[in-house]
Every structure is written in structure tokens, then in C-alpha cells.
Design a protein around this motif. Structure first.
Motif, PDB file in Angstrom:
ATOM      1  N   HIS A 158      19.925  28.507  10.680  1.00  0.00           N
ATOM      2  CA  HIS A 158      18.463  28.539  10.663  1.00  0.00           C
ATOM      3  C   HIS A 158      17.931  29.954  10.883  1.00  0.00           C
ATOM      4  CE1 HIS A 158      14.394  26.944  11.036  1.00  0.00           C
ATOM      5  NE2 HIS A 158      14.231  27.828  12.009  1.00  0.00           N
ATOM      6  N   PHE A 159      18.578  30.704  11.757  1.00  0.00           N
ATOM      7  CA  PHE A 159      18.105  32.048  12.068  1.00  0.00           C
ATOM      8  C   PHE A 159      18.822  33.134  11.265  1.00  0.00           C
ATOM      9  CE2 PHE A 159      16.661  29.572  15.681  1.00  0.00           C
ATOM     10  CZ  PHE A 159      15.339  29.992  15.764  1.00  0.00           C
ATOM     11  N   GLY A 160      19.656  32.722  10.310  1.00  0.00           N
ATOM     12  CA  GLY A 160      20.307  33.682   9.425  1.00  0.00           C
ATOM     13  C   GLY A 160      21.324  34.554  10.126  1.00  0.00           C
ATOM     14  N   LEU A 161      22.025  33.974  11.086  1.00  0.00           N
ATOM     15  CA  LEU A 161      23.034  34.719  11.832  1.00  0.00           C
ATOM     16  C   LEU A 161      24.424  34.277  11.404  1.00  0.00           C
ATOM     17  CD1 LEU A 161      21.405  34.329  15.355  1.00  0.00           C
ATOM     18  CD2 LEU A 161      21.266  36.331  13.866  1.00  0.00           C
ATOM     19  N   GLU A 162      25.343  35.217  11.350  1.00  0.00           N
ATOM     20  CA  GLU A 162      26.718  34.870  11.011  1.00  0.00           C
ATOM     21  C   GLU A 162      27.470  34.375  12.236  1.00  0.00           C
ATOM     22  OE1 GLU A 162      30.487  37.238   9.223  1.00  0.00           O
ATOM     23  OE2 GLU A 162      28.546  37.572   8.228  1.00  0.00           O
ATOM     24  N   SER A 163      27.163  34.985  13.381  1.00  0.00           N
ATOM     25  CA  SER A 163      27.798  34.589  14.637  1.00  0.00           C
ATOM     26  C   SER A 163      26.841  34.931  15.776  1.00  0.00           C
ATOM     27  CB  SER A 163      29.131  35.323  14.820  1.00  0.00           C
ATOM     28  OG  SER A 163      28.890  36.663  15.172  1.00  0.00           O
ATOM     29  N   PRO A 164      27.110  34.410  16.982  1.00  0.00           N
ATOM     30  CA  PRO A 164      26.248  34.760  18.120  1.00  0.00           C
ATOM     31  C   PRO A 164      26.213  36.261  18.388  1.00  0.00           C
ATOM     32  CG  PRO A 164      27.583  32.853  18.652  1.00  0.00           C
ATOM     33  CD  PRO A 164      28.077  33.375  17.330  1.00  0.00           C
ATOM     34  N   ALA A 165      27.221  36.991  17.970  1.00  0.00           N
ATOM     35  CA  ALA A 165      27.233  38.441  18.163  1.00  0.00           C
ATOM     36  C   ALA A 165      26.125  39.132  17.378  1.00  0.00           C
ATOM     37  CB  ALA A 165      28.590  39.006  17.759  1.00  0.00           C
ATOM     38  N   ASP A 166      25.564  38.451  16.374  1.00  0.00           N
ATOM     39  CA  ASP A 166      24.493  39.030  15.565  1.00  0.00           C
ATOM     40  C   ASP A 166      23.113  38.874  16.201  1.00  0.00           C
ATOM     41  OD1 ASP A 166      26.333  39.758  13.622  1.00  0.00           O
ATOM     42  OD2 ASP A 166      26.110  37.876  12.522  1.00  0.00           O
ATOM     43  N   LEU A 167      23.034  38.216  17.361  1.00  0.00           N
ATOM     44  CA  LEU A 167      21.744  38.098  18.051  1.00  0.00           C
ATOM     45  C   LEU A 167      21.245  39.486  18.415  1.00  0.00           C
ATOM     46  CD1 LEU A 167      22.538  35.113  20.432  1.00  0.00           C
ATOM     47  CD2 LEU A 167      20.729  35.149  18.713  1.00  0.00           C
ATOM     48  N   PRO A 168      19.939  39.706  18.373  1.00  0.00           N
ATOM     49  CA  PRO A 168      19.424  41.041  18.723  1.00  0.00           C
ATOM     50  C   PRO A 168      19.639  41.331  20.206  1.00  0.00           C
ATOM     51  CG  PRO A 168      17.628  39.500  18.362  1.00  0.00           C
ATOM     52  CD  PRO A 168      18.887  38.790  17.975  1.00  0.00           C
ATOM     53  N   ASN A 169      19.989  42.576  20.502  1.00  0.00           N
ATOM     54  CA  ASN A 169      20.142  42.962  21.908  1.00  0.00           C
ATOM     55  C   ASN A 169      18.824  43.542  22.402  1.00  0.00           C
ATOM     56  OD1 ASN A 169      20.033  45.635  21.002  1.00  0.00           O
ATOM     57  ND2 ASN A 169      22.262  45.798  20.907  1.00  0.00           N
ATOM     58  N   LEU A 170      18.809  44.014  23.638  1.00  0.00           N
ATOM     59  CA  LEU A 170      17.584  44.517  24.252  1.00  0.00           C
ATOM     60  C   LEU A 170      17.003  45.689  23.468  1.00  0.00           C
ATOM     61  CD1 LEU A 170      15.769  43.932  26.628  1.00  0.00           C
ATOM     62  CD2 LEU A 170      17.139  45.456  28.017  1.00  0.00           C
ATOM     63  N   ALA A 171      17.864  46.587  23.007  1.00  0.00           N
ATOM     64  CA  ALA A 171      17.388  47.742  22.230  1.00  0.00           C
ATOM     65  C   ALA A 171      16.741  47.295  20.923  1.00  0.00           C
ATOM     66  CB  ALA A 171      18.545  48.702  21.952  1.00  0.00           C
ATOM     67  N   ASP A 172      17.329  46.279  20.274  1.00  0.00           N
ATOM     68  CA  ASP A 172      16.761  45.764  19.025  1.00  0.00           C
ATOM     69  C   ASP A 172      15.385  45.153  19.265  1.00  0.00           C
ATOM     70  OD1 ASP A 172      19.108  46.451  17.684  1.00  0.00           O
ATOM     71  OD2 ASP A 172      19.988  44.441  17.904  1.00  0.00           O
ATOM     72  N   ARG A 174      13.300  45.885  21.703  1.00  0.00           N
ATOM     73  CA  ARG A 174      12.352  46.972  21.990  1.00  0.00           C
ATOM     74  C   ARG A 174      11.911  47.638  20.684  1.00  0.00           C
ATOM     75  NH1 ARG A 174      15.794  49.175  26.501  1.00  0.00           N
ATOM     76  NH2 ARG A 174      14.981  48.113  28.317  1.00  0.00           N
ATOM     77  N   ALA A 175      12.871  47.932  19.817  1.00  0.00           N
ATOM     78  CA  ALA A 175      12.579  48.614  18.554  1.00  0.00           C
ATOM     79  C   ALA A 175      11.674  47.764  17.662  1.00  0.00           C
ATOM     80  CB  ALA A 175      13.866  48.946  17.818  1.00  0.00           C
ATOM     81  N   ALA A 176      11.810  46.453  17.747  1.00  0.00           N
ATOM     82  CA  ALA A 176      10.993  45.566  16.926  1.00  0.00           C
ATOM     83  C   ALA A 176       9.595  45.366  17.518  1.00  0.00           C
ATOM     84  CB  ALA A 176      11.682  44.224  16.768  1.00  0.00           C
ATOM     85  N   GLY A 177       9.369  45.864  18.736  1.00  0.00           N
ATOM     86  CA  GLY A 177       8.048  45.751  19.340  1.00  0.00           C
ATOM     87  C   GLY A 177       7.817  44.465  20.100  1.00  0.00           C
ATOM     88  N   PRO A 182       6.386  47.737  29.501  1.00  0.00           N
ATOM     89  CA  PRO A 182       7.556  48.322  30.166  1.00  0.00           C
ATOM     90  C   PRO A 182       7.985  47.552  31.403  1.00  0.00           C
ATOM     91  CG  PRO A 182       5.771  49.949  29.957  1.00  0.00           C
ATOM     92  CD  PRO A 182       5.267  48.664  29.427  1.00  0.00           C
ATOM     93  N   THR A 183       7.046  46.881  32.096  1.00  0.00           N
ATOM     94  CA  THR A 183       7.429  46.113  33.287  1.00  0.00           C
ATOM     95  C   THR A 183       8.300  44.926  32.898  1.00  0.00           C
ATOM     96  OG1 THR A 183       5.398  44.815  33.191  1.00  0.00           O
ATOM     97  CG2 THR A 183       5.368  46.790  34.559  1.00  0.00           C
ATOM     98  N   VAL A 184       8.011  44.347  31.716  1.00  0.00           N
ATOM     99  CA  VAL A 184       8.839  43.236  31.245  1.00  0.00           C
ATOM    100  C   VAL A 184      10.228  43.745  30.900  1.00  0.00           C
ATOM    101  CG1 VAL A 184       9.130  41.532  29.396  1.00  0.00           C
ATOM    102  CG2 VAL A 184       6.876  41.918  30.379  1.00  0.00           C
ATOM    103  N   GLN A 185      10.299  44.897  30.296  1.00  0.00           N
ATOM    104  CA  GLN A 185      11.592  45.449  29.905  1.00  0.00           C
ATOM    105  C   GLN A 185      12.490  45.669  31.116  1.00  0.00           C
ATOM    106  OE1 GLN A 185      11.003  48.944  27.548  1.00  0.00           O
ATOM    107  NE2 GLN A 185       9.551  47.940  26.184  1.00  0.00           N
ATOM    108  N   GLU A 186      11.924  46.152  32.195  1.00  0.00           N
ATOM    109  CA  GLU A 186      12.725  46.426  33.374  1.00  0.00           C
ATOM    110  C   GLU A 186      13.199  45.136  34.036  1.00  0.00           C
ATOM    111  OE1 GLU A 186      13.729  49.446  33.971  1.00  0.00           O
ATOM    112  OE2 GLU A 186      12.503  50.071  32.268  1.00  0.00           O
TER     113      GLU A 186
END
Length: 195
Positions: A158-172, A174-177, A182-186
């Protein structure tokens, strides 16, 4: 003037029985059909003839127990199936629960509650299981042997992922907005997806 049964040709009785069955809202018994025919008419021979007439056609005259009804031929039922895609919005609790299972899975209910900071209602997990995005995993070899929850291939699809490793990480994220505050990020404890 109602014709006498002896004055009716078999084809005419067939037409009457056919009309009665066609207009019926529910399957009819032989007695119910006979009640609608002119007095003295026996619908049984007409029913046998109609079964033969409709055999191999798009509609068949079927007998179910003691009742008769027209039904679509079994090999053509697929033509009448109408699939409707029903879109449902997930609640915030369901989205959070799904995210915890996706990133921390396999996760027990207690672990999901610990990460979310609130209790998980049974309905939330049931909804995710019903969608096919989450399933029960192995039981933990700890006291009480709690069940774990894991994401499914349907979730990945459904989410177009090949494996759970393809889930976006924290940096992804942040980059996507998605993490503009910033308080949420911390405060986020978002692990990298498990390979």
C-alpha cells in the motif's frame, strides 16, 4: 373470465409460471405458485419444462429445498460482481499505532503504549488487522508470553515499500518538511527501520 385448466395449452401454463417466478421477490413453493394460477392448474410439469428451457442460459430456474427461483447461471456470477473501493480515514491513534508497529515491530501492546504514552484501545489494533496492514506476530518468550504485532506485505504494498528498511528515517522526515517544529524533532525517538 378465467380460463379452465383443460382449455389451457401447456405453453400457456409455462408462460404463467414463468411470469409468477420472474416477478416474485423471494423463492416460491409449488403451492404458492399454484395459488396464483387458475384453479386446477398443476405448476409441477411447467416447472420441469422451464428448468429444461433455461438450462445452459444466462438465467437458470433453480430449486432450493421446496422453493423455485430464477438465478444467474453460476458460471456468469463474476459478471455481476461490482467492486467498490471504500476509503476510510484512520484515526490519529491508528496512525500512531501503525507507525509504532512499523518502526518498532515486532511490538507488544505494552510497548506500543509505552512509545505512544497512552493506552491502545482494542478497536485501534483490530482496525489495522482488518485492513490487513498489521498481523499478530510471535509471542515473546517473557512472562505472560505477550503477543507481538508486525506489519504485513499488504502494508508494504500500500505504501510502495519493498521492505521495512525502506521506511523514511528521521532525516528523511525532516527533509520532507513533516517535522517543522524543532521541539518535536528533539522529543522524537524514531529509530532507523530494522532491515
Amino acid at each position: 373470465m378465467i380460463p379452465e385448466p383443460r382449455d389451457l395449452a401447456p405453453e400457456e401454463i409455462d408462460r404463467m409460471v414463468e411470469a409468477i417466478l420472474f416477478a416474485a421477490l423471494a423463492p416460491l413453493t409449488v403451492a404458492e405458485i399454484a395459488e396464483r394460477l387458475p384453479p386446477g392448474c398443476d405448476p409441477r410439469p411447467a416447472l420441469l419444462r422451464l428448468q429444461g428451457t433455461y438450462e445452459g442460459r444466462g438465467v437458470n430456474l433453480l430449486r432450493a429445498g421446496g422453493t423455485y427461483a430464477f438465478r444467474t447461471a453460476p458460471d456468469l456470477r463474476h459478471l455481476l460482481v461490482r467492486e467498490v473501493v471504500e476509503t476510510r480515514r484512520l484515526s490519529r491513534a491508528a496512525i500512531e499505532t501503525l507507525a509504532v508497529v512499523a518502526y518498532h515491530g515486532p511490538a507488544t501492546r505494552a510497548e506500543i503504549e509505552e512509545v505512544r504514552g497512552v493506552s491502545v484501545s482494542r478497536g485501534t489494533l483490530d482496525q489495522l488487522v482488518e485492513l490487513g496492514w498489521v498481523r499478530l506476530g510471535r509471542r515473546r518468550p517473557t512472562p505472560g508470553r505477550p503477543a507481538t504485532y508486525v506489519t504485513t506485505d499488504a502494508f508494504l504494498d500500500h505504501f510502495g515499500l519493498e521492505s521495512p528498511a525502506d521506511l523514511p528515517n528521521l532525516a528523511d522526515l525532516r527533509a520532507a518538511g513533516f517535522l517543522g517544529d524543532p521541539t518535536v524533532q528533539e522529543a522524537l525517538s524514531l529509530p532507523d527501520p530494522k532491515p
